[in-house]
Design an enzyme around this catalytic site. Structure first.
Site, PDB file in Angstrom:
ATOM      1  N   SER A  73       0.791  -1.239   0.000  1.00  0.00           N
ATOM      2  CA  SER A  73       0.000   0.000   0.000  1.00  0.00           C
ATOM      3  C   SER A  73       0.823   1.288   0.000  1.00  0.00           C
ATOM      4  O   SER A  73       0.502   2.212  -0.756  1.00  0.00           O
ATOM      5  CB  SER A  73      -0.969   0.001   1.185  1.00  0.00           C
ATOM      6  N   GLY A 117       4.749   0.072   8.869  1.00  0.00           N
ATOM      7  CA  GLY A 117       4.495  -0.624  10.132  1.00  0.00           C
ATOM      8  C   GLY A 117       5.827  -0.978  10.789  1.00  0.00           C
ATOM      9  O   GLY A 117       6.825  -1.190  10.096  1.00  0.00           O
ATOM     10  N   ASN A 270       8.570  -7.486  11.123  1.00  0.00           N
ATOM     11  CA  ASN A 270       7.569  -6.417  10.898  1.00  0.00           C
ATOM     12  C   ASN A 270       6.232  -6.845  11.524  1.00  0.00           C
ATOM     13  O   ASN A 270       6.108  -7.975  12.007  1.00  0.00           O
ATOM     14  CB  ASN A 270       7.451  -6.169   9.390  1.00  0.00           C
ATOM     15  N   PRO A 271       5.203  -5.966  11.487  1.00  0.00           N
ATOM     16  CA  PRO A 271       3.965  -6.265  12.226  1.00  0.00           C
ATOM     17  C   PRO A 271       3.277  -7.589  11.907  1.00  0.00           C
ATOM     18  O   PRO A 271       2.721  -8.221  12.795  1.00  0.00           O
ATOM     19  CB  PRO A 271       3.059  -5.088  11.862  1.00  0.00           C
ATOM     20  N   CYS A 272       3.253  -7.978  10.680  1.00  0.00           N
ATOM     21  CA  CYS A 272       2.508  -9.235  10.405  1.00  0.00           C
ATOM     22  C   CYS A 272       3.412 -10.447  10.319  1.00  0.00           C
ATOM     23  O   CYS A 272       2.956 -11.571  10.079  1.00  0.00           O
ATOM     24  CB  CYS A 272       1.682  -9.062   9.147  1.00  0.00           C
ATOM     25  N   GLU A 274       5.971 -11.310   8.243  1.00  0.00           N
ATOM     26  CA  GLU A 274       6.531 -11.882   7.013  1.00  0.00           C
ATOM     27  C   GLU A 274       7.949 -11.415   6.709  1.00  0.00           C
ATOM     28  O   GLU A 274       8.590 -11.961   5.809  1.00  0.00           O
ATOM     29  CB  GLU A 274       5.599 -11.625   5.817  1.00  0.00           C
ATOM     30  N   THR A 416      -1.528  -9.266   2.424  1.00  0.00           N
ATOM     31  CA  THR A 416      -2.211  -8.586   1.306  1.00  0.00           C
ATOM     32  C   THR A 416      -3.643  -8.167   1.677  1.00  0.00           C
ATOM     33  O   THR A 416      -4.557  -8.267   0.856  1.00  0.00           O
ATOM     34  CB  THR A 416      -2.235  -9.443  -0.003  1.00  0.00           C
ATOM     35  N   GLY A 417      -3.777  -7.692   2.915  1.00  0.00           N
ATOM     36  CA  GLY A 417      -5.095  -7.334   3.449  1.00  0.00           C
ATOM     37  C   GLY A 417      -5.862  -6.384   2.546  1.00  0.00           C
ATOM     38  O   GLY A 417      -7.047  -6.595   2.283  1.00  0.00           O
ATOM     39  N   THR A 418      -5.216  -5.344   2.082  1.00  0.00           N
ATOM     40  CA  THR A 418      -5.929  -4.386   1.229  1.00  0.00           C
ATOM     41  C   THR A 418      -5.661  -4.624  -0.245  1.00  0.00           C
ATOM     42  O   THR A 418      -6.582  -4.544  -1.061  1.00  0.00           O
ATOM     43  CB  THR A 418      -5.522  -2.932   1.575  1.00  0.00           C
TER      44      THR A 418
HETATM   45  O1  CDP Z   1      -2.380  -5.076   1.486  1.00  0.00           O
HETATM   46  P1  CDP Z   1      -1.410  -4.092   2.055  1.00  0.00           P
HETATM   47  O2  CDP Z   1      -0.269  -3.768   1.145  1.00  0.00           O
HETATM   48  O3  CDP Z   1      -2.085  -2.839   2.508  1.00  0.00           O
HETATM   49  O4  CDP Z   1      -0.754  -4.690   3.403  1.00  0.00           O
HETATM   50  P2  CDP Z   1      -0.638  -6.162   4.020  1.00  0.00           P
HETATM   51  O5  CDP Z   1      -0.066  -7.101   3.012  1.00  0.00           O
HETATM   52  O6  CDP Z   1      -1.932  -6.539   4.647  1.00  0.00           O
HETATM   53  O7  CDP Z   1       0.440  -5.935   5.159  1.00  0.00           O
HETATM   54  C1  CDP Z   1       1.805  -5.862   4.820  1.00  0.00           C
HETATM   55  C2  CDP Z   1       2.535  -5.077   5.855  1.00  0.00           C
HETATM   56  O8  CDP Z   1       2.130  -3.721   5.812  1.00  0.00           O
HETATM   57  C3  CDP Z   1       2.281  -5.489   7.285  1.00  0.00           C
HETATM   58  O9  CDP Z   1       3.008  -6.604   7.692  1.00  0.00           O
HETATM   59  C4  CDP Z   1       2.745  -4.246   8.002  1.00  0.00           C
HETATM   60  O10 CDP Z   1       4.166  -4.220   8.041  1.00  0.00           O
HETATM   61  C5  CDP Z   1       2.242  -3.137   7.085  1.00  0.00           C
HETATM   62  N1  CDP Z   1       0.926  -2.594   7.509  1.00  0.00           N
HETATM   63  C6  CDP Z   1       0.877  -1.428   8.290  1.00  0.00           C
HETATM   64  O11 CDP Z   1       1.909  -0.880   8.593  1.00  0.00           O
HETATM   65  N2  CDP Z   1      -0.315  -0.909   8.707  1.00  0.00           N
HETATM   66  C7  CDP Z   1      -1.471  -1.501   8.406  1.00  0.00           C
HETATM   67  N3  CDP Z   1      -2.616  -0.971   8.842  1.00  0.00           N
HETATM   68  C8  CDP Z   1      -1.459  -2.682   7.627  1.00  0.00           C
HETATM   69  C9  CDP Z   1      -0.241  -3.204   7.181  1.00  0.00           C
END
Ligand code: CDP
Length: 568
Positions: A73, A117, A270-272, A274, A416-418
């Protein structure tokens, strides 16, 4: 340019497309992809002429706008803007001094503000109650500083777009470990922190043998308490059973494949989870949408190869055009040039191929696909190394002296939440959560409704489509109880909670085997799961060489993000 779903458009308009001072949109989705492609391709000018830049800009645009590959993102939001901080993942050190702690808090706030994050290991802090040398007071300890970091995060929205995310780790031999494992505020887990216990092989062996375990003072190195390893283990399992927290990071396993081990051990992710990183390192991610690679009953391997090579180049370019929020972060990141290419749409790929998620066939295909992605990404990075040079610390890495390499790591499997919603596919390597669901809290209270398009398409293909089947599926979010559907059809559409947890773990491990960083995966458990079930999953995860593990028992948090079913 591919078609964007309604949900994707809403999210893009809310948070990704540039806006003017009055909140009016300054760009369309197509223009956003052009902005990102142009900005990332600019890095080419360092090594080649304008033709190369134009060529790669077009390739990057095509991949993104057709939803075949999307960067994390922050890259989509910030590339080509004055604050082009493009990485999602950071790790910052927490030193045992007040100025050290607050310096890190400040840097974390800057990282959050620009969409990143942060992960921290709090184990260097002296335990709560420890005497402070200068003025006779007593130390607050890691847990109270974690609460402080959580509170601070709450106050800094990421450019007004999303709340910052954190990972807080405490090693299993820290004197405050039990307090950490039981950490709740008003009975609830922290708002902005994932917590994980940093676990070693020695601890897991002590649990197996029901041996004693020593808690060590981080400064003196001497044991200050001895207790049964299983006491800590049971508390970890109980916490995970109640709320999904804490997870575990297996630090020894992480460091067994740390390519920069000569620079010291990795202590945090990192937060999640990976991306395990050294202090001050940042990593930028991107994910390939596997659902776009099915050709008939097989995969288009040539297209996948080409996509991996373009994606690796894209991610390496991002390091070049990135603006880092801190000079130490800049130095550490450029020196190792870690990137994290991953995948999304795995479940949808399996459905297209009519392979049930909970089958050995799926696990074998996972190894084949990820083995291919890993091999090609290493090749791509080696070729970039020949073109652009090895990363600065290459001589201290495991690749020296024989393997040219541009990036110290290449692969991470992010949630890849979003971006999976933007790409309109299943997230990461997760099974479908539901065939119809509402997503809450994504956009500050608004609900997003999703019905799986692939389900409708397959029903039609097989001549099974009827309004009744659709209605029943929409009510439950699943088709497992829908009459008049053949067993085989139901088996390929099983949802996360209908899949036995062991298959979740098997997928995580299959992907981890071909991932030099780590895999972010949630093992979903039904509400009826017992603490013993979680203990077993955690133990297997260690034996099978996972780098971390998180479980989530359904309905254990009041504000769950995903809810199954629409009418339910
Ligand atoms: O889909 P998107 O690129 O938004 O993010 P994700 O794959 O769900 O998360 C990847 C990484 O983005 C997480 O491990 C965090 O390091 C960071 N992240 C964050 O800083 N703040 C959030 N609200 C969500 C994700």
């Amino acid at each position: 340019m591919g078609n964007l779903s309604e949900n994707a458009l809403r999210i893009l308009q809310e948070r990704y497309l540039l806006k003017d001072k009055n909140g009016g949109l300054k760009e369309s989705p197509k223009e956003m992809f052009h902005r990102v492609a142009r900005s990332v391709a600019k890095a080419e000018s360092k090594w080649a002429g304008i033709e190369s830049q134009t060529k790669w800009e077009k390739k990057f645009f095509d991949l993104m706008s057709n939803l075949i590959f999307l960067p994390n993102s922050p890259t989509l939001m910030n590339a080509g803007t004055p604050y082009s901080q493009l990485s999602a993942c950071f790790v910052l050190p927490v030193k045992d001094s007040l100025s050290g702690i607050f310096e890190t808090l400040k840097t974390a706030a800057l990282v959050h503000q620009k969409g990143g994050g942060t992960g921290f290991n709090f184990s260097h802090l002296r335990p709560a109650g420890d005497r402070l040398s200068h003025h006779g007071g007593s130390a607050s300890g890691p847990v109270s500083f974690i609460k402080l970091f959580d509170f601070a995060t709450e106050q800094v929205k990421q450019g007004g777009k999303r709340r910052g995310a954190n990972m807080g780790i405490l090693n299993v031999n820290h004197p405050d470990i039990l307090e950490f494992v039981r950490l709740r505020v008003n009975g609830k887990p922290l708002q902005n922190f994932n917590l994980s216990v940093g676990i070693t092989h020695a601890f897991m062996e002590a649990v197996e043998k029901d041996a004693d375990w020593e808690l060590i003072h981080p400064n003196s190195g001497s044991a200050i308490r001895k207790l049964k390893a299983r006491l800590i283990w049971d508390a970890i399992v109980q916490g995970a059973w109640e709320s999904g927290n804490p997870g575990i990071v297996f630090l020894d396993t992480i460091n067994e494949s740390n390519p920069m081990i000569s620079m010291g051990a990795i202590e945090a992710t990192n937060p999640c989870g990976e991306v395990p990183l050294l202090d001050f390192e940042a990593c930028n991610l991107g994910s390939i949408n596997l659902s776009k690679f099915v050709k008939g009953t097989s995969l288009d391997w040539d297209f996948l190869r080409e996509t991996v090579h373009t994606a690796v180049r894209f991610l390496d370019n991002v390091i070049e055009v990135n603006k880092y929020p801190d000079i130490k972060i800049k130095k550490a990141t450029i020196a190792n040039r870690k990137i994290g290419l991953g995948v999304m749409g795995w479940a949808e790929m399996l459905i297209q191929l009519s392979i049930p998620y909970d089958s050995e066939e799926a696990v074998e295909l996972a190894k084949k696909v990820m083995g291919f992605v890993q091999e090609e990404s290493s090749l791509a990075s080696s070729r970039l190394g020949e073109e652009r040079g090895n990363f600065e610390n290459w001589e201290s890495s495991i690749y020296s002296p024989n393997q040219v390499m541009r990036n110290a790591t290449r692969i991470s499997i992010a949630p890849t939440g979003t971006i999976s919603i933007l790409a309109d596919t299943s997230s990461s390597i997760e099974p479908l959560f539901a065939l119809a669901y509402q997503r809450r809290k994504v956009l500050d209270g608004q609900n997003l409704t999703s019905i799986n398009e692939l389900f409708i398409k397959k029903l039609k293909e097989e001549g099974l489509f009827s309004q009744e089947i659709l209605d029943q599926t929409m009510t439950n979010g699943s088709c497992s109880k829908v009459e008049n559907l053949p067993e085989k059809f139901r088996s390929i559409f099983k949802t996360a909670l209908e899949i036995d947890p062991i298959w979740h773990l098997k997928h995580q491990i299959a992907f981890q085997q071909f991932t030099d960083n780590a895999v972010s995966k949630t093992v979903n458990l039904p509400n009826s799961a017992r603490p013993e079930d979680i203990a077993e999953i955690y133990q297997l995860a260690w034996k099978w060489k996972a780098k971390g593990i998180t479980v989530f028992r359904n309905d254990t948090r009041r504000e769950q993000v995903l809810y199954k079913g629409i009418k339910a």
